[in-house]
Design a protein around this motif. Structure first.
Motif, PDB file in Angstrom:
ATOM      1  N   VAL A  48       0.867  -1.180   0.000  1.00 26.80           N
ATOM      2  CA  VAL A  48       0.000   0.000   0.000  1.00 26.80           C
ATOM      3  C   VAL A  48       0.903   1.229   0.000  1.00 26.80           C
ATOM      4  N   GLY A  49       0.769   2.070  -1.026  1.00 25.20           N
ATOM      5  CA  GLY A  49       1.566   3.292  -1.094  1.00 25.20           C
ATOM      6  C   GLY A  49       2.977   3.027  -1.591  1.00 25.20           C
ATOM      7  N   GLY A  50       3.695   4.117  -1.819  1.00 21.16           N
ATOM      8  CA  GLY A  50       5.100   4.015  -2.195  1.00 21.16           C
ATOM      9  C   GLY A  50       5.301   3.558  -3.623  1.00 21.16           C
ATOM     10  N   PRO A  51       6.573   3.302  -3.975  1.00 23.84           N
ATOM     11  CA  PRO A  51       6.893   2.856  -5.343  1.00 23.84           C
ATOM     12  C   PRO A  51       6.450   1.417  -5.562  1.00 23.84           C
ATOM     13  N   THR A  52       6.526   0.957  -6.815  1.00 24.41           N
ATOM     14  CA  THR A  52       6.259  -0.451  -7.097  1.00 24.41           C
ATOM     15  C   THR A  52       7.227  -1.291  -6.285  1.00 24.41           C
ATOM     16  N   GLN A  53       6.706  -2.251  -5.561  1.00 25.48           N
ATOM     17  CA  GLN A  53       7.571  -3.068  -4.696  1.00 25.48           C
ATOM     18  C   GLN A  53       6.913  -4.426  -4.469  1.00 25.48           C
ATOM     19  N   ASP A  54       7.688  -5.347  -3.883  1.00 29.47           N
ATOM     20  CA  ASP A  54       7.201  -6.705  -3.670  1.00 29.47           C
ATOM     21  C   ASP A  54       6.165  -6.751  -2.545  1.00 29.47           C
ATOM     22  N   ALA A  88      15.846   4.647   2.897  1.00 30.82           N
ATOM     23  CA  ALA A  88      16.247   5.371   1.686  1.00 30.82           C
ATOM     24  C   ALA A  88      15.046   6.037   1.026  1.00 30.82           C
ATOM     25  N   VAL A  89      13.965   5.299   0.840  1.00 26.22           N
ATOM     26  CA  VAL A  89      12.804   5.788   0.103  1.00 26.22           C
ATOM     27  C   VAL A  89      11.596   5.775   1.043  1.00 26.22           C
ATOM     28  N   ARG A  90      10.916   6.919   1.160  1.00 26.21           N
ATOM     29  CA  ARG A  90       9.709   6.955   1.994  1.00 26.21           C
ATOM     30  C   ARG A  90       8.676   5.978   1.429  1.00 26.21           C
ATOM     31  N   TRP A  91       8.094   5.174   2.293  1.00 28.51           N
ATOM     32  CA  TRP A  91       7.123   4.147   1.921  1.00 28.51           C
ATOM     33  C   TRP A  91       7.750   3.043   1.056  1.00 28.51           C
TER      34      TRP A  91
END
Ligand code: GSY
Length: 160
Positions: A48-54, A88-91
């Motif tokens: 939920v939220g943030g960049p594309t991620q696993d 490093a990256v928020r969310w």
């Protein structure tokens, strides 16, 4: 000394996710002033939220504690740091997230900590596992179970 029931959310979507969740539980159980009393099932959840991620694994633990909310936050951050968490990256993706959700029925809001957790009631990845350990706090009708499925992973409640 007074013992207070508190609930913490655990999340991981980087590396050995189940091992990081277990690391959090073991770290909490090894902390003086914290008794881990219950651990939810583990859920595989869509980010939920943030960049594309696993996908994440998420769980919730119930503890009894003699620590203050801010001391508990310090323990949560120390456990995150000990899991090689890099902010490093928020969310963004993370090895381990440990969030303080509830501390008895107190309400608190300052520069570093807000209790109840400000976004918990919007997050099925929190409400579904919280329901496992606190059905009196989260009722079936409070969550939709969208994007949350049983991960069929078991976490150990350490014997202390
Ligand atoms: O806020 C905790 C980190 N996090 C999560 C999470 O734990 N689970 C899911 N499904 N999505 C998330 N997005 C963030 S940020």
């Amino acid at each position: 000394m007074t013992r207070t029931r508190a609930y913490l959310a655990l999340g991981s979507n980087l590396g050995d996710r189940a091992a990081y969740l277990q690391h959090a539980i073991d770290g909490l159980a090894a902390t003086e002033g914290i008794d881990v009393v219950a651990v939810s099932r583990v859920y595989a959840t869509e980010p939920v939220g943030g960049p594309t991620q696993d996908d994440y694994l998420n769980a919730v633990v119930a503890i009894d504690t003699m620590l203050t909310p801010h001391e508990l936050l310090g323990v949560a951050h120390a456990i995150e740091d000990s899991a090689q968490r890099v902010r490093a990256v928020r969310w963004g993706p993370r090895t381990l997230d440990v969030d303080v959700l509830l501390y008895d029925d107190i309400k608190l809001d300052d520069d570093v900590l807000t209790i109840p957790h400000p976004r918990m009631w919007e997050r099925d990845f929190v409400l579904v596992p919280l329901h496992d350990v606190a059905p009196d706090v989260v009722h079936d009708s409070d969550h939709a179970q969208g994007g949350v499925r049983d991960a069929e992973v078991a976490l150990r409640l350490p014997v202390t």
